[in-house]
Scaffold this motif. Structure first.
Motif, PDB file in Angstrom:
ATOM      1  N   VAL A 115      21.252 -34.050 -12.557  1.00 18.17           N
ATOM      2  CA  VAL A 115      19.979 -32.450 -12.885  1.00 18.17           C
ATOM      3  C   VAL A 115      20.395 -31.427 -13.363  1.00 18.17           C
ATOM      4  CG1 VAL A 115      18.728 -31.167 -12.160  1.00 18.17           C
ATOM      5  CG2 VAL A 115      18.707 -32.945 -11.148  1.00 18.17           C
ATOM      6  N   GLY A 116      22.110 -30.695 -12.744  1.00 21.28           N
ATOM      7  CA  GLY A 116      22.946 -29.744 -12.711  1.00 21.28           C
ATOM      8  C   GLY A 116      24.324 -30.101 -12.362  1.00 21.28           C
ATOM      9  N   LEU A 117      25.238 -29.214 -13.352  1.00 19.88           N
ATOM     10  CA  LEU A 117      26.407 -28.733 -12.021  1.00 19.88           C
ATOM     11  C   LEU A 117      26.638 -27.591 -12.850  1.00 19.88           C
ATOM     12  CD1 LEU A 117      29.348 -30.194 -11.579  1.00 19.88           C
ATOM     13  CD2 LEU A 117      29.627 -30.771 -13.966  1.00 19.88           C
ATOM     14  N   SER A 118      27.226 -26.812 -12.608  1.00 22.71           N
ATOM     15  CA  SER A 118      27.235 -25.489 -11.546  1.00 22.71           C
ATOM     16  C   SER A 118      28.477 -24.879 -11.349  1.00 22.71           C
ATOM     17  CB  SER A 118      26.032 -24.186 -12.518  1.00 22.71           C
ATOM     18  OG  SER A 118      25.367 -24.193 -11.347  1.00 22.71           O
ATOM     19  N   VAL A 119      28.812 -23.339 -11.819  1.00 22.44           N
ATOM     20  CA  VAL A 119      29.712 -22.598 -11.005  1.00 22.44           C
ATOM     21  C   VAL A 119      29.269 -21.807  -9.941  1.00 22.44           C
ATOM     22  CG1 VAL A 119      31.857 -21.625 -10.376  1.00 22.44           C
ATOM     23  CG2 VAL A 119      31.955 -23.748 -11.840  1.00 22.44           C
ATOM     24  N   GLY A 120      29.421 -21.133  -8.930  1.00 22.53           N
ATOM     25  CA  GLY A 120      28.496 -20.488  -8.225  1.00 22.53           C
ATOM     26  C   GLY A 120      29.577 -19.842  -7.264  1.00 22.53           C
ATOM     27  N   MET A 121      28.983 -18.577  -7.252  1.00 20.78           N
ATOM     28  CA  MET A 121      29.467 -18.284  -5.193  1.00 20.78           C
ATOM     29  C   MET A 121      28.334 -18.439  -4.339  1.00 20.78           C
ATOM     30  SD  MET A 121      32.217 -16.491  -6.085  1.00 20.78           S
ATOM     31  CE  MET A 121      33.015 -15.437  -7.805  1.00 20.78           C
ATOM     32  N   PRO A 122      28.357 -18.778  -2.994  1.00 18.98           N
ATOM     33  CA  PRO A 122      27.954 -19.566  -2.454  1.00 18.98           C
ATOM     34  C   PRO A 122      27.457 -18.420  -1.590  1.00 18.98           C
ATOM     35  CG  PRO A 122      30.789 -19.847  -1.771  1.00 18.98           C
ATOM     36  CD  PRO A 122      30.040 -19.018  -3.016  1.00 18.98           C
ATOM     37  N   GLY A 123      26.182 -18.399  -0.846  1.00 15.05           N
ATOM     38  CA  GLY A 123      25.492 -18.200   0.552  1.00 15.05           C
ATOM     39  C   GLY A 123      26.655 -18.155   1.415  1.00 15.05           C
ATOM     40  N   LEU A 124      26.289 -17.288   2.824  1.00 16.27           N
ATOM     41  CA  LEU A 124      27.050 -17.378   3.733  1.00 16.27           C
ATOM     42  C   LEU A 124      27.088 -18.316   4.332  1.00 16.27           C
ATOM     43  CD1 LEU A 124      28.168 -15.029   5.652  1.00 16.27           C
ATOM     44  CD2 LEU A 124      25.863 -14.837   6.874  1.00 16.27           C
ATOM     45  N   ASN A 125      25.725 -19.196   4.723  1.00 18.48           N
ATOM     46  CA  ASN A 125      25.711 -20.140   4.696  1.00 18.48           C
ATOM     47  C   ASN A 125      26.133 -21.781   4.902  1.00 18.48           C
ATOM     48  OD1 ASN A 125      23.746 -19.949   7.180  1.00 18.48           O
ATOM     49  ND2 ASN A 125      21.720 -21.094   6.178  1.00 18.48           N
ATOM     50  N   HIS A 126      26.526 -21.527   3.362  1.00 20.35           N
ATOM     51  CA  HIS A 126      27.549 -22.605   3.020  1.00 20.35           C
ATOM     52  C   HIS A 126      29.134 -21.654   2.729  1.00 20.35           C
ATOM     53  CE1 HIS A 126      25.182 -25.163   0.258  1.00 20.35           C
ATOM     54  NE2 HIS A 126      24.782 -24.443  -0.028  1.00 20.35           N
ATOM     55  N   VAL A 127      29.597 -20.375   3.118  1.00 20.10           N
ATOM     56  CA  VAL A 127      31.005 -20.057   3.512  1.00 20.10           C
ATOM     57  C   VAL A 127      31.137 -20.501   4.986  1.00 20.10           C
ATOM     58  CG1 VAL A 127      32.044 -18.044   3.796  1.00 20.10           C
ATOM     59  CG2 VAL A 127      30.309 -18.196   1.866  1.00 20.10           C
ATOM     60  N   ARG A 128      29.958 -20.866   5.736  1.00 19.84           N
ATOM     61  CA  ARG A 128      30.203 -20.890   7.462  1.00 19.84           C
ATOM     62  C   ARG A 128      31.321 -21.591   6.836  1.00 19.84           C
ATOM     63  NH1 ARG A 128      26.324 -17.211   9.616  1.00 19.84           N
ATOM     64  NH2 ARG A 128      26.657 -15.048   9.677  1.00 19.84           N
ATOM     65  N   ALA A 129      29.533 -23.092   6.295  1.00 23.58           N
ATOM     66  CA  ALA A 129      30.438 -24.902   6.619  1.00 23.58           C
ATOM     67  C   ALA A 129      31.106 -24.836   5.835  1.00 23.58           C
ATOM     68  CB  ALA A 129      28.694 -25.343   6.086  1.00 23.58           C
ATOM     69  N   LEU A 130      31.675 -24.731   5.112  1.00 25.97           N
ATOM     70  CA  LEU A 130      32.612 -24.474   4.440  1.00 25.97           C
ATOM     71  C   LEU A 130      33.947 -24.279   5.020  1.00 25.97           C
ATOM     72  CD1 LEU A 130      31.511 -25.174   1.229  1.00 25.97           C
ATOM     73  CD2 LEU A 130      31.842 -27.317   2.250  1.00 25.97           C
ATOM     74  N   ASN A 131      34.010 -23.402   5.647  1.00 23.37           N
ATOM     75  CA  ASN A 131      35.228 -22.592   6.533  1.00 23.37           C
ATOM     76  C   ASN A 131      36.060 -21.986   5.526  1.00 23.37           C
ATOM     77  OD1 ASN A 131      36.503 -20.520   8.004  1.00 23.37           O
ATOM     78  ND2 ASN A 131      37.828 -23.091   7.986  1.00 23.37           N
ATOM     79  N   ILE A 132      35.128 -21.477   4.543  1.00 23.33           N
ATOM     80  CA  ILE A 132      35.710 -20.287   2.932  1.00 23.33           C
ATOM     81  C   ILE A 132      35.841 -18.811   3.189  1.00 23.33           C
ATOM     82  CG2 ILE A 132      36.249 -22.024   1.790  1.00 23.33           C
ATOM     83  CD1 ILE A 132      33.613 -21.664   0.109  1.00 23.33           C
ATOM     84  N   GLN A 133      36.515 -17.842   2.148  1.00 25.60           N
ATOM     85  CA  GLN A 133      35.821 -16.662   2.040  1.00 25.60           C
ATOM     86  C   GLN A 133      35.190 -16.162   1.359  1.00 25.60           C
ATOM     87  OE1 GLN A 133      37.989 -14.818   3.609  1.00 25.60           O
ATOM     88  NE2 GLN A 133      38.873 -15.975   4.468  1.00 25.60           N
ATOM     89  N   GLU A 134      34.345 -15.115   1.923  1.00 20.91           N
ATOM     90  CA  GLU A 134      32.780 -14.687   0.618  1.00 20.91           C
ATOM     91  C   GLU A 134      34.263 -14.399  -0.914  1.00 20.91           C
ATOM     92  OE1 GLU A 134      30.012 -12.427   2.190  1.00 20.91           O
ATOM     93  OE2 GLU A 134      31.050 -12.576   4.052  1.00 20.91           O
ATOM     94  N   GLY A 135      32.323 -14.902  -1.456  1.00 21.79           N
ATOM     95  CA  GLY A 135      33.780 -14.750  -3.110  1.00 21.79           C
ATOM     96  C   GLY A 135      33.975 -16.304  -3.473  1.00 21.79           C
ATOM     97  N   GLN A 136      34.389 -16.592  -2.759  1.00 24.20           N
ATOM     98  CA  GLN A 136      35.111 -18.133  -2.972  1.00 24.20           C
ATOM     99  C   GLN A 136      33.825 -19.431  -4.117  1.00 24.20           C
ATOM    100  OE1 GLN A 136      37.530 -19.938  -0.201  1.00 24.20           O
ATOM    101  NE2 GLN A 136      37.654 -21.327  -1.728  1.00 24.20           N
ATOM    102  N   PRO A 137      34.596 -19.027  -5.299  1.00 26.98           N
ATOM    103  CA  PRO A 137      33.524 -19.518  -5.800  1.00 26.98           C
ATOM    104  C   PRO A 137      33.862 -21.046  -5.449  1.00 26.98           C
ATOM    105  CG  PRO A 137      35.625 -19.754  -7.409  1.00 26.98           C
ATOM    106  CD  PRO A 137      35.982 -19.033  -6.318  1.00 26.98           C
TER     107      PRO A 137
END
Length: 284
Positions: A115-137
Motif C-alpha cells: 500500500v505504501g513505502l515511505s520515510v518519515g519522522m516517528p511519533g513518540l510511541n515509536h521512538v520509545r518502542a524502538l529505543n531511538i532518538q527523536e528526529g531519527q528517520p
C-alpha cells in the motif's frame, strides 16, 4: 464456610435441559458424524425442529449461536451451510506474518499488496518502542493481505533507517517477505516480540484498507520485534477481521494441549442427565 457437594447421580436431582443447546449439539454431531465439509447444506429450521423435538424459537436461538461461533453460514432464501473454518493466527510465533497463519484443513494462500513505502519522522510511541532518538528517520511500510480476493489483514511496519538503510520496493510489491529480506540483506532476525492485543472498532485507516464499516470489529495487534541481542527493529501494527480469525498463544509446551488451535464446537458443560438426540436419526 459453606461446602458445595456434587451429585453424580443425575437422576436423583431435577435437571433442566436447555433446549437450544440440544439443537446446537445435534448440528455439531451432524457435521462430525456425516463428514460434512464447508459449503455442505444442513437441515432446514423445520427439519431441525422435528429432529430435536423442540420449538422453532429454540432452533433459531441455536442457529444464532452456531452462526456467532462461526460453525454455520445462513443465506436468506437459500438455506444453512457449514461455514469455512476460521484461520488460526499465532502472533507469538517468530517470523513473517504469513508464517503465523494456518488452516487445519488446507494450505492458506494469500495475496500481498504493498500500500505504501515511505520515510518519515516517528511519533513518540515509536521512538520509545524502538529505543531511538527523536528526529531519527524511519521506514513506514503498509501492506494488506487478501484471501480469495477478500481483504483480511492490514499491517504497518516501522523500521529505523539506521538499521535498514535501503529497502527494495519492487521485491515488497511482488509479495516477498519483509523479514526474509531483512535477514538476507542485513542479518536482522526476529528472536522474540512484545505484543498487545486489542479488540476494537476499526480506525479510519483500517476501514479504508479492509473495506470495513464503522460498526465492524477488528483484532488489533501492536508489537515490537527484537533480535537475539535485544535490539528493537520493528514497531508494527497488524489488524485482522475479527470474525475470520482465532488467535492462539502457546506457553512452554511444544505440543498443543487445546485439542487444536482452531477447534470449533461447543465448550459448554452439559447438565447431568440431559438427553442427546441421536445424530443417526438426523442423517436419515
Amino acid at each position: 464456610m459453606s461446602e458445595v457437594r456434587s451429585n453424580v447421580r443425575g437422576a436423583e436431582a431435577p435437571v433442566r435441559e436447555l433446549r437450544y443447546q440440544r439443537v446446537y449439539d445435534l448440528v455439531l454431531r451432524l457435521i462430525e458424524e456425516n463428514g460434512l465439509r464447508p459449503g455442505d447444506k444442513l437441515p432446514s429450521t423445520a427439519e431441525l425442529t422435528k429432529l430435536a423435538d423442540v420449538s422453532v424459537i429454540s432452533v433459531r436461538r441455536a442457529l444464532d449461536e452456531l452462526d456467532h461461533d462461526g460453525v454455520i453460514e445462513r443465506h436468506q432464501g437459500v438455506g444453512t451451510f457449514v461455514a469455512e473454518p476460521k484461520l488460526v493466527s499465532e502472533p507469538g510465533r517468530s517470523g513473517a506474518l504469513l508464517g503465523t497463519i494456518s488452516d487445519d484443513a488446507r494450505t492458506v494462500a494469500f495475496e500481498t499488496r504493498l500500500v505504501g513505502l515511505s520515510v518519515g519522522m516517528p511519533g513518540l510511541n515509536h521512538v520509545r518502542a524502538l529505543n531511538i532518538q527523536e528526529g531519527q528517520p524511519v521506514w513506514e511500510i503498509s501492506r494488506v493481505r487478501l484471501r480469495g480476493g477478500r481483504l483480511t489483514v492490514a499491517e504497518r511496519a516501522t523500521i529505523p533507517l539506521s538499521l535498514v538503510p535501503a529497502i527494495d520496493e519492487e521485491q515488497l510489491a511482488d509479495g516477498s517477505s519483509l523479514y526474509e529480506l531483512l535477514a538476507q540483506r542485513y542479518g536482522i532476525v526476529e528472536a522474540y516480540a512484545e505484543q498487545v492485543f486489542q479488540v476494537d472498532r476499526p480506525s479510519q485507516w483500517e476501514r479504508e484498507q479492509l473495506e470495513l464499516s464503522p460498526t465492524d470489529v477488528v483484532m488489533r495487534v501492536r508489537g515490537v520485534s527484537y533480535t537475539e541481542d535485544d535490539v528493537a527493529f520493528d514497531s508494527y501494527q497488524q489488524t485482522y477481521r475479527a470474525d475470520e480469525y482465532v488467535f492462539y498463544v502457546q506457553g512452554r509446551r511444544s505440543d498443543s494441549q487445546l485439542v487444536r488451535p482452531g477447534a470449533g464446537g461447543s465448550w459448554a458443560v452439559r447438565s447431568l442427565g440431559s438427553a442427546q438426540p441421536p445424530a443417526a436419526a438426523a442423517a436419515e
